[in-house]
Every structure is written in structure tokens, then in C-alpha cells.
Write a protein that holds these residues in place. Structure first.
Motif, PDB file in Angstrom:
ATOM      1  N   ASN A  50     -21.824 109.568 -22.921  1.00 57.24           N
ATOM      2  CA  ASN A  50     -21.428 110.715 -23.583  1.00 57.24           C
ATOM      3  C   ASN A  50     -20.598 110.634 -24.065  1.00 57.24           C
ATOM      4  N   ASP A  51     -19.615 111.053 -24.924  1.00 58.32           N
ATOM      5  CA  ASP A  51     -19.045 111.265 -26.233  1.00 58.32           C
ATOM      6  C   ASP A  51     -17.600 110.134 -25.551  1.00 58.32           C
ATOM      7  N   SER A  52     -17.400 109.193 -26.452  1.00 58.31           N
ATOM      8  CA  SER A  52     -16.795 107.976 -26.437  1.00 58.31           C
ATOM      9  C   SER A  52     -15.189 108.676 -25.375  1.00 58.31           C
ATOM     10  N   LYS A  53     -14.759 109.710 -25.728  1.00 64.46           N
ATOM     11  CA  LYS A  53     -13.198 110.017 -25.447  1.00 64.46           C
ATOM     12  C   LYS A  53     -13.575 110.758 -24.252  1.00 64.46           C
ATOM     13  N   GLN A  54     -14.867 110.980 -23.736  1.00 68.52           N
ATOM     14  CA  GLN A  54     -14.401 111.177 -22.082  1.00 68.52           C
ATOM     15  C   GLN A  54     -14.944 110.277 -20.991  1.00 68.52           C
ATOM     16  N   LEU A  55     -14.927 108.944 -22.131  1.00 67.35           N
ATOM     17  CA  LEU A  55     -15.569 108.028 -20.797  1.00 67.35           C
ATOM     18  C   LEU A  55     -14.026 107.060 -20.586  1.00 67.35           C
ATOM     19  N   THR A  56     -13.834 106.182 -19.448  1.00 64.45           N
ATOM     20  CA  THR A  56     -13.029 105.459 -19.835  1.00 64.45           C
ATOM     21  C   THR A  56     -13.507 104.743 -20.050  1.00 64.45           C
ATOM     22  N   LYS A  58     -13.182 101.572 -19.512  1.00 60.96           N
ATOM     23  CA  LYS A  58     -14.219 100.491 -18.390  1.00 60.96           C
ATOM     24  C   LYS A  58     -15.265 100.570 -18.497  1.00 60.96           C
ATOM     25  N   ARG A  59     -16.193 102.094 -18.756  1.00 58.89           N
ATOM     26  CA  ARG A  59     -17.054 102.734 -19.415  1.00 58.89           C
ATOM     27  C   ARG A  59     -17.859 102.323 -20.620  1.00 58.89           C
ATOM     28  N   ARG A  60     -16.799 102.610 -21.420  1.00 59.74           N
ATOM     29  CA  ARG A  60     -17.272 102.139 -22.541  1.00 59.74           C
ATOM     30  C   ARG A  60     -17.747 101.383 -22.962  1.00 59.74           C
ATOM     31  N   MET A  61     -17.230 100.020 -22.274  1.00 60.44           N
ATOM     32  CA  MET A  61     -16.797  98.085 -22.180  1.00 60.44           C
ATOM     33  C   MET A  61     -18.630  98.417 -22.324  1.00 60.44           C
ATOM     34  N   LEU A  62     -18.428  98.986 -20.905  1.00 62.59           N
ATOM     35  CA  LEU A  62     -20.210  98.446 -20.201  1.00 62.59           C
ATOM     36  C   LEU A  62     -21.106  99.037 -20.893  1.00 62.59           C
ATOM     37  N   TYR A 136     -26.024 114.811 -27.939  1.00 66.52           N
ATOM     38  CA  TYR A 136     -27.529 113.699 -28.488  1.00 66.52           C
ATOM     39  C   TYR A 136     -26.742 112.382 -28.287  1.00 66.52           C
ATOM     40  N   ALA A 137     -28.254 111.456 -27.449  1.00 65.46           N
ATOM     41  CA  ALA A 137     -28.030 110.474 -27.402  1.00 65.46           C
ATOM     42  C   ALA A 137     -27.319 109.367 -28.341  1.00 65.46           C
ATOM     43  N   ASN A 138     -27.764 109.429 -29.276  1.00 64.31           N
ATOM     44  CA  ASN A 138     -28.090 107.942 -30.249  1.00 64.31           C
ATOM     45  C   ASN A 138     -26.025 108.478 -31.411  1.00 64.31           C
ATOM     46  N   ILE A 139     -26.266 109.600 -31.124  1.00 65.93           N
ATOM     47  CA  ILE A 139     -24.797 110.223 -31.712  1.00 65.93           C
ATOM     48  C   ILE A 139     -23.829 109.278 -30.834  1.00 65.93           C
ATOM     49  N   ALA A 140     -24.033 109.803 -29.576  1.00 66.14           N
ATOM     50  CA  ALA A 140     -23.350 109.408 -27.910  1.00 66.14           C
ATOM     51  C   ALA A 140     -23.175 108.009 -28.669  1.00 66.14           C
ATOM     52  N   ALA A 141     -24.609 106.761 -28.888  1.00 70.84           N
ATOM     53  CA  ALA A 141     -24.113 105.578 -29.082  1.00 70.84           C
ATOM     54  C   ALA A 141     -23.435 105.335 -29.625  1.00 70.84           C
ATOM     55  N   ALA A 142     -23.449 105.695 -31.024  1.00 72.08           N
ATOM     56  CA  ALA A 142     -23.038 105.274 -31.999  1.00 72.08           C
ATOM     57  C   ALA A 142     -21.127 105.419 -31.666  1.00 72.08           C
ATOM     58  N   SER A 143     -20.598 106.770 -31.193  1.00 73.48           N
ATOM     59  CA  SER A 143     -19.050 106.732 -31.249  1.00 73.48           C
ATOM     60  C   SER A 143     -18.677 106.374 -29.743  1.00 73.48           C
ATOM     61  N   ILE A 144     -19.349 105.637 -29.303  1.00 71.07           N
ATOM     62  CA  ILE A 144     -19.258 104.454 -28.340  1.00 71.07           C
ATOM     63  C   ILE A 144     -18.964 103.288 -29.186  1.00 71.07           C
ATOM     64  N   LEU A 145     -20.405 102.600 -29.564  1.00 74.06           N
ATOM     65  CA  LEU A 145     -20.003 101.876 -30.469  1.00 74.06           C
ATOM     66  C   LEU A 145     -18.468 100.958 -31.657  1.00 74.06           C
ATOM     67  N   ALA A 146     -18.424 102.530 -32.265  1.00 74.50           N
ATOM     68  CA  ALA A 146     -18.012 102.649 -33.336  1.00 74.50           C
ATOM     69  C   ALA A 146     -16.310 102.486 -32.443  1.00 74.50           C
ATOM     70  N   LYS A 147     -15.987 102.951 -31.163  1.00 75.23           N
ATOM     71  CA  LYS A 147     -14.313 103.631 -31.007  1.00 75.23           C
ATOM     72  C   LYS A 147     -14.263 101.971 -30.518  1.00 75.23           C
ATOM     73  N   THR A 148     -15.297 101.099 -29.682  1.00 73.58           N
ATOM     74  CA  THR A 148     -15.319  99.862 -28.870  1.00 73.58           C
ATOM     75  C   THR A 148     -14.472  98.897 -29.728  1.00 73.58           C
ATOM     76  N   GLU A 149     -15.280  99.061 -30.600  1.00 71.97           N
ATOM     77  CA  GLU A 149     -15.649  98.352 -31.991  1.00 71.97           C
ATOM     78  C   GLU A 149     -13.563  98.008 -31.949  1.00 71.97           C
ATOM     79  N   ARG A 150     -13.588  99.534 -32.835  1.00 77.57           N
ATOM     80  CA  ARG A 150     -12.349  99.232 -33.545  1.00 77.57           C
ATOM     81  C   ARG A 150     -11.138  99.273 -32.390  1.00 77.57           C
ATOM     82  N   ASP A 151     -10.912  99.341 -31.108  1.00 76.84           N
ATOM     83  CA  ASP A 151     -10.551  99.124 -30.289  1.00 76.84           C
ATOM     84  C   ASP A 151     -10.981  97.854 -30.177  1.00 76.84           C
ATOM     85  N   LEU A 152     -11.437  96.918 -30.215  1.00 79.42           N
ATOM     86  CA  LEU A 152     -11.026  95.536 -29.738  1.00 79.42           C
ATOM     87  C   LEU A 152     -10.414  95.081 -31.203  1.00 79.42           C
ATOM     88  N   TYR A 153     -10.330  95.596 -32.226  1.00 83.21           N
ATOM     89  CA  TYR A 153      -9.935  95.142 -33.965  1.00 83.21           C
ATOM     90  C   TYR A 153      -8.351  95.014 -33.684  1.00 83.21           C
TER      91      TYR A 153
END
Length: 205
Positions: A50-56, A58-62, A136-153
Motif C-alpha cells: 500500500n501507500d507507504s504512509k499507510q503502513l507501520t 515495521k511493515r515498511r521495512m519488511l 497501483y502495486a509498482n507505485i506503492a512499491a516505489a513509495s516504500i523504497l523511497a520512504k525507507t531509504e530516506r528514513d535511514l538517511y
């Protein structure tokens, strides 16, 4: 949770893959804006996606590890604060998405993007979708990768500048973040063209 689907008409036609793109960090006061591009296999699905903002967190990182493992191709790119100040945040967000597309090891035949603004990417068919990260699944996946990479940064940046609590606020304009800017001043990671301090109140008004 309803499973997301990739757009059926243009997902994989005549050997052409479709990349989904999204960004993270547009509204932040500090740090780069990150973007990701993801090409998923035709049969990819996951009940949490789902949209990364709708996930915890923990779920984003998994999901981050699942997406990286199962995607046909993925890439993440960034535009730093100094460049954001030069070209503005909209252009920086689009530039980051273009850089992520450039970095894909598999060339897409089409691109879909979260939001309503984008610039042509070569000769590819590029389409925008408002709230596409929840559709859309591929945009949701992109949102998760962008969000998690930025958070780690930002968590790493917090070690250098702990006064601003980026480990918690990730650079977003919280009251505590603005209070730290008022007390300690901006860092080289702050976006100087952004409104770093809250509007002061005028007594009696």
C-alpha cells in the motif's frame, strides 16, 4: 486489505516492462528528496502492499526487503538540499525520479508516477495518477523504497546533528524541529528556501 493491482493495459506488452515511480520527503525542512523506480513481475502481490504512509515502520521495512528481492528491477536516487534550493522542490522531485529511472538495470517501456506533475522521460509513455501509491502495486512499491531509504538517511544524519531529533521527525516540520532550528540555527542539510521557522505571533493580535 484489498490487494493493489498493476495497471492491466500497459504492464507488460511485447516485452516492455512498466516502472512505477514515487518520491519521499517533499515537505521536509531538511535532507534530500528521495525517489524510487520499481518494475514488478506480472504475478507480484502482497497483502500489505500500500501507500507507504499507510503502513507501520515495521511493515515498511519488511516490504522493503521483499520488494528488493522480488522486483524485476529497482533503483533509488536523491537530490540534496542545496540542489533543491537551486531548482525548487517540484523540479528536484522529478529529477530524483528521472535519476532512479536512469539507474534501473532493466529498461522500462512505460512509466507511471504518483501525483499529477511529471516531465517527459525520453520517448516513454509516462502517465501520472493522483494517489497512485494507493492504487497501483509498482507505485506503492516505489513509495516504500523511497520512504525507507530516506528514513535511514535521516537516522544516520541524526547522529551528526542530534539536536534536531531527525531520528524521530525525519526532517519534517514538527514543532520540536522548528524549535531546534530557532535555538541552534540551520545545518548544511536544511533547505534554506523553505520556511524553517514558524510565523512569529504578535502580542495583542
Amino acid at each position: 486489505m484489498t490487494l493493489l493491482r498493476k495497471p492491466l493495459p500497459s504492464c507488460h506488452i511485447a516485452g516492455r516492462y512498466e516502472a512505477g515511480c514515487d518520491e519521499a520527503g517533499r515537505g521536509c525542512l531538511a535532507g534530500p528528496v528521495f525517489a524510487a523506480a520499481v518494475i514488478l513481475p506480472d504475478d507480484f502481490s502482497h497483502p500489505w502492499l500500500n501507500d507507504s504512509k499507510q503502513l507501520t515502520e515495521k511493515r515498511r521495512m519488511l516490504l522493503r526487503e521483499i520488494i528488493k528481492s522480488e522486483a524485476v528491477a529497482w533503483a533509488v536516487a536523491q537530490v540534496d538540499a542545496a540542489e533543491i534550493d537551486k531548482i525548487n522542490i517540484l523540479n528536484a522531485s522529478i529529477a530524483a525520479m528521472h535519476r532512479a529511472l536512469d539507474a534501473l538495470e532493466v529498461r522500462p517501456g512505460a512509466v507511471i508516477v504518483d501525483g499529477n506533475r511529471f516531465k517527459p522521460y525520453g520517448t516513454l509513455d509516462c502517465r501520472t495518477f493522483v494517489k497512485g501509491d494507493g492504487r497501483y502495486a509498482n507505485i506503492a512499491a516505489a513509495s516504500i523504497l523511497a520512504k525507507t531509504e530516506r528514513d535511514l538517511y535521516m537516522e544516520e544524519a541524526d547522529k551528526q546533528y542530534p539536536e534536531y531529533a531527525w531520528r524521530v521527525n525525519k526532517g519534517y516540520p514538527t514543532a520540536a524541529h522548528r524549535a531546534a532550528i530557532a535555538e541552534y540555527g540551520p545545518t548544511p542539510l536544511h533547505r534554506m528556501t523553505f520556511k524553517l521557522l514558524a510565523q512569529p505571533t504578535i502580542p495583542g493580535l
